[in-house]
Design a protein around this motif. Structure first.
Motif, PDB file in Angstrom:
ATOM      1  N   THR A  98       1.427  -1.445  -0.131  1.00 32.08           N
ATOM      2  CA  THR A  98      -0.190   0.106  -0.215  1.00 32.08           C
ATOM      3  C   THR A  98       0.814   1.166  -0.050  1.00 32.08           C
ATOM      4  OG1 THR A  98      -1.807  -1.301   1.162  1.00 32.08           O
ATOM      5  CG2 THR A  98      -1.726   0.633   1.158  1.00 32.08           C
ATOM      6  N   ALA A  99       2.255   1.514   1.101  1.00 30.84           N
ATOM      7  CA  ALA A  99       2.530   3.156   0.828  1.00 30.84           C
ATOM      8  C   ALA A  99       3.183   2.620  -0.211  1.00 30.84           C
ATOM      9  CB  ALA A  99       3.897   2.715   2.123  1.00 30.84           C
ATOM     10  N   GLY A 100       4.079   1.727  -1.457  1.00 32.24           N
ATOM     11  CA  GLY A 100       4.790   1.520  -2.304  1.00 32.24           C
ATOM     12  C   GLY A 100       3.846   2.299  -3.776  1.00 32.24           C
ATOM     13  N   ASN A 101       2.599   1.397  -3.518  1.00 33.39           N
ATOM     14  CA  ASN A 101       1.668   2.099  -4.573  1.00 33.39           C
ATOM     15  C   ASN A 101       1.188   3.299  -4.352  1.00 33.39           C
ATOM     16  OD1 ASN A 101      -0.366   1.571  -6.183  1.00 33.39           O
ATOM     17  ND2 ASN A 101      -1.913   1.869  -4.806  1.00 33.39           N
ATOM     18  N   GLU A 102       0.546   3.899  -3.055  1.00 32.43           N
ATOM     19  CA  GLU A 102       0.797   5.244  -3.076  1.00 32.43           C
ATOM     20  C   GLU A 102       2.226   6.246  -3.101  1.00 32.43           C
ATOM     21  OE1 GLU A 102      -2.221   7.187  -1.360  1.00 32.43           O
ATOM     22  OE2 GLU A 102      -2.974   5.268  -2.106  1.00 32.43           O
ATOM     23  N   MET A 103       3.154   6.021  -2.694  1.00 34.60           N
ATOM     24  CA  MET A 103       4.366   6.939  -3.917  1.00 34.60           C
ATOM     25  C   MET A 103       4.510   6.758  -4.811  1.00 34.60           C
ATOM     26  SD  MET A 103       7.124   8.558  -2.876  1.00 34.60           S
ATOM     27  CE  MET A 103       6.943   8.497  -1.187  1.00 34.60           C
ATOM     28  N   VAL A 104       4.505   5.607  -5.731  1.00 32.77           N
ATOM     29  CA  VAL A 104       3.998   5.613  -7.061  1.00 32.77           C
ATOM     30  C   VAL A 104       3.813   6.407  -7.227  1.00 32.77           C
ATOM     31  CG1 VAL A 104       3.789   4.334  -8.933  1.00 32.77           C
ATOM     32  CG2 VAL A 104       5.222   3.246  -7.364  1.00 32.77           C
ATOM     33  N   ASN A 105       2.008   6.490  -7.229  1.00 32.49           N
ATOM     34  CA  ASN A 105       1.374   7.573  -7.431  1.00 32.49           C
ATOM     35  C   ASN A 105       1.506   8.979  -7.274  1.00 32.49           C
ATOM     36  OD1 ASN A 105      -0.339   5.204  -8.563  1.00 32.49           O
ATOM     37  ND2 ASN A 105      -1.284   5.075  -7.221  1.00 32.49           N
ATOM     38  N   TYR A 106       1.293   8.870  -6.374  1.00 35.20           N
ATOM     39  CA  TYR A 106       1.890  10.512  -5.801  1.00 35.20           C
ATOM     40  C   TYR A 106       3.504  10.943  -6.581  1.00 35.20           C
ATOM     41  CZ  TYR A 106       2.869  14.515  -3.345  1.00 35.20           C
ATOM     42  OH  TYR A 106       3.747  15.747  -3.026  1.00 35.20           O
ATOM     43  N   ARG A 107       4.375  10.194  -7.288  1.00 36.44           N
ATOM     44  CA  ARG A 107       5.372  10.758  -7.824  1.00 36.44           C
ATOM     45  C   ARG A 107       4.712  10.778 -10.011  1.00 36.44           C
ATOM     46  NH1 ARG A 107       7.933  13.598  -4.900  1.00 36.44           N
ATOM     47  NH2 ARG A 107       8.656  12.457  -3.189  1.00 36.44           N
ATOM     48  N   SER A 108       3.266   9.854  -9.470  1.00 34.42           N
ATOM     49  CA  SER A 108       3.331   9.703 -11.464  1.00 34.42           C
ATOM     50  C   SER A 108       3.239  10.993 -11.724  1.00 34.42           C
ATOM     51  CB  SER A 108       2.311   9.209 -11.153  1.00 34.42           C
ATOM     52  OG  SER A 108       1.213   9.378 -11.123  1.00 34.42           O
ATOM     53  N   GLU A 109       3.646  11.167 -13.521  1.00 34.27           N
ATOM     54  CA  GLU A 109       3.790  12.212 -13.901  1.00 34.27           C
ATOM     55  C   GLU A 109       2.905  13.032 -14.549  1.00 34.27           C
ATOM     56  OE1 GLU A 109       5.106  13.646 -17.906  1.00 34.27           O
ATOM     57  OE2 GLU A 109       6.378  12.322 -17.634  1.00 34.27           O
ATOM     58  N   PRO A 110       1.506  12.009 -14.814  1.00 36.73           N
ATOM     59  CA  PRO A 110      -0.174  12.594 -14.840  1.00 36.73           C
ATOM     60  C   PRO A 110      -0.678  13.534 -13.794  1.00 36.73           C
ATOM     61  CG  PRO A 110      -0.016   9.834 -15.865  1.00 36.73           C
ATOM     62  CD  PRO A 110       1.418  10.441 -14.749  1.00 36.73           C
ATOM     63  N   ARG A 111      -0.125  12.586 -12.989  1.00 33.91           N
ATOM     64  CA  ARG A 111      -0.856  13.295 -11.163  1.00 33.91           C
ATOM     65  C   ARG A 111       0.131  14.712 -11.181  1.00 33.91           C
ATOM     66  NH1 ARG A 111      -2.495  11.627  -5.691  1.00 33.91           N
ATOM     67  NH2 ARG A 111      -2.096  13.369  -4.645  1.00 33.91           N
ATOM     68  N   GLN A 112       1.142  14.969 -11.271  1.00 31.45           N
ATOM     69  CA  GLN A 112       2.159  15.738 -11.055  1.00 31.45           C
ATOM     70  C   GLN A 112       1.421  16.937 -12.426  1.00 31.45           C
ATOM     71  OE1 GLN A 112       6.161  14.908 -11.005  1.00 31.45           O
ATOM     72  NE2 GLN A 112       6.341  14.286  -9.119  1.00 31.45           N
ATOM     73  N   MET A 113       1.650  16.894 -13.325  1.00 30.56           N
ATOM     74  CA  MET A 113       1.278  17.843 -13.945  1.00 30.56           C
ATOM     75  C   MET A 113      -0.560  18.138 -13.616  1.00 30.56           C
ATOM     76  SD  MET A 113       2.077  18.913 -17.228  1.00 30.56           S
ATOM     77  CE  MET A 113       1.357  20.432 -18.349  1.00 30.56           C
ATOM     78  N   ALA A 114      -1.740  17.407 -13.828  1.00 33.12           N
ATOM     79  CA  ALA A 114      -2.400  17.676 -12.876  1.00 33.12           C
ATOM     80  C   ALA A 114      -2.924  18.553 -12.257  1.00 33.12           C
ATOM     81  CB  ALA A 114      -3.353  16.801 -12.923  1.00 33.12           C
ATOM     82  N   ASP A 115      -1.637  18.669 -10.954  1.00 32.76           N
ATOM     83  CA  ASP A 115      -1.672  19.677  -9.466  1.00 32.76           C
ATOM     84  C   ASP A 115      -0.970  20.804 -10.122  1.00 32.76           C
ATOM     85  OD1 ASP A 115      -2.027  17.324  -7.848  1.00 32.76           O
ATOM     86  OD2 ASP A 115       0.231  16.913  -7.342  1.00 32.76           O
ATOM     87  N   ARG A 116      -0.305  20.975 -11.170  1.00 32.38           N
ATOM     88  CA  ARG A 116       0.285  22.408 -11.864  1.00 32.38           C
ATOM     89  C   ARG A 116      -0.252  22.928 -12.692  1.00 32.38           C
ATOM     90  NH1 ARG A 116       4.784  19.041 -13.921  1.00 32.38           N
ATOM     91  NH2 ARG A 116       6.383  18.857 -12.638  1.00 32.38           N
ATOM     92  N   ILE A 117      -1.320  22.235 -13.407  1.00 30.33           N
ATOM     93  CA  ILE A 117      -2.436  23.149 -14.192  1.00 30.33           C
ATOM     94  C   ILE A 117      -3.417  23.340 -13.118  1.00 30.33           C
ATOM     95  CG2 ILE A 117      -4.477  22.703 -15.318  1.00 30.33           C
ATOM     96  CD1 ILE A 117      -3.173  20.467 -17.153  1.00 30.33           C
ATOM     97  N   PHE A 118      -3.513  22.682 -11.839  1.00 30.65           N
ATOM     98  CA  PHE A 118      -4.739  23.393 -10.919  1.00 30.65           C
ATOM     99  C   PHE A 118      -3.883  24.685  -9.827  1.00 30.65           C
ATOM    100  CE2 PHE A 118      -6.746  18.870  -9.991  1.00 30.65           C
ATOM    101  CZ  PHE A 118      -8.407  18.785 -10.999  1.00 30.65           C
ATOM    102  N   VAL A 119      -2.999  23.584  -9.799  1.00 31.41           N
ATOM    103  CA  VAL A 119      -2.421  25.315  -8.890  1.00 31.41           C
ATOM    104  C   VAL A 119      -1.755  26.899 -10.089  1.00 31.41           C
ATOM    105  CG1 VAL A 119       0.525  26.519  -8.363  1.00 31.41           C
ATOM    106  CG2 VAL A 119      -0.747  24.203  -7.436  1.00 31.41           C
TER     107      VAL A 119
END
Length: 124
Positions: A98-119
């Motif tokens: 679970t911890a590994g999956n959460e880390m991979v999801n947090y560091r994924s490129e689509p999520r980071q790009m979505a976070d930048r767009i929201f900001v």
């Protein structure tokens, strides 16, 4: 309090930096708008995978709990200690996954790009 008399050049420089940041944010949002559908589909795929992993780790945690209860009930027999050890291994393994999956999801490129767009959208 704004001192307009003595710091006119400093205020103008700050205003120009603010306008420049606003223009850059607007350009990045216009550029990234063409990739929004791809980002959304990637985030949906990540969420489906995360849900499957979450279900698997929940089942493993349930199995660990059941073995822990059985091991505690049979503590003074020859079966009890191995069951308690198995319970710890099931719980630890599912927690690590679970911890590994959460880390991979947090560091994924689509999520980071979505976070930048929201900001950037919040900036504008």
């Amino acid at each position: 309090f704004v001192n307009t008399g003595t710091n006119f050049l400093s205020n103008k420089r700050n205003y120009m930096r603010l306008c420049d940041a606003y223009d850059r944010s607007l350009l990045v949002l216009k550029y990234s708008a063409q990739y929004i559908q791809g980002i959304v589909s990637s985030l949906k795929d990540i969420e489906k995978s995360s849900n499957r992993i979450g279900f698997g780790t929940s089942a493993t945690n349930l199995m660990g709990g059941v073995t822990g209860v059985i091991g505690a009930a049979a503590m003074f027999t020859h079966v009890g200690p191995p069951l308690l050890l198995a319970s710890l291994l099931f719980g630890g393994g599912s927690t690590a996954v679970t911890a590994g999956n959460e880390m991979v999801n947090y560091r994924s490129e689509p999520r980071q790009m979505a976070d930048r767009i929201f900001v950037l959208f919040d900036v504008l």
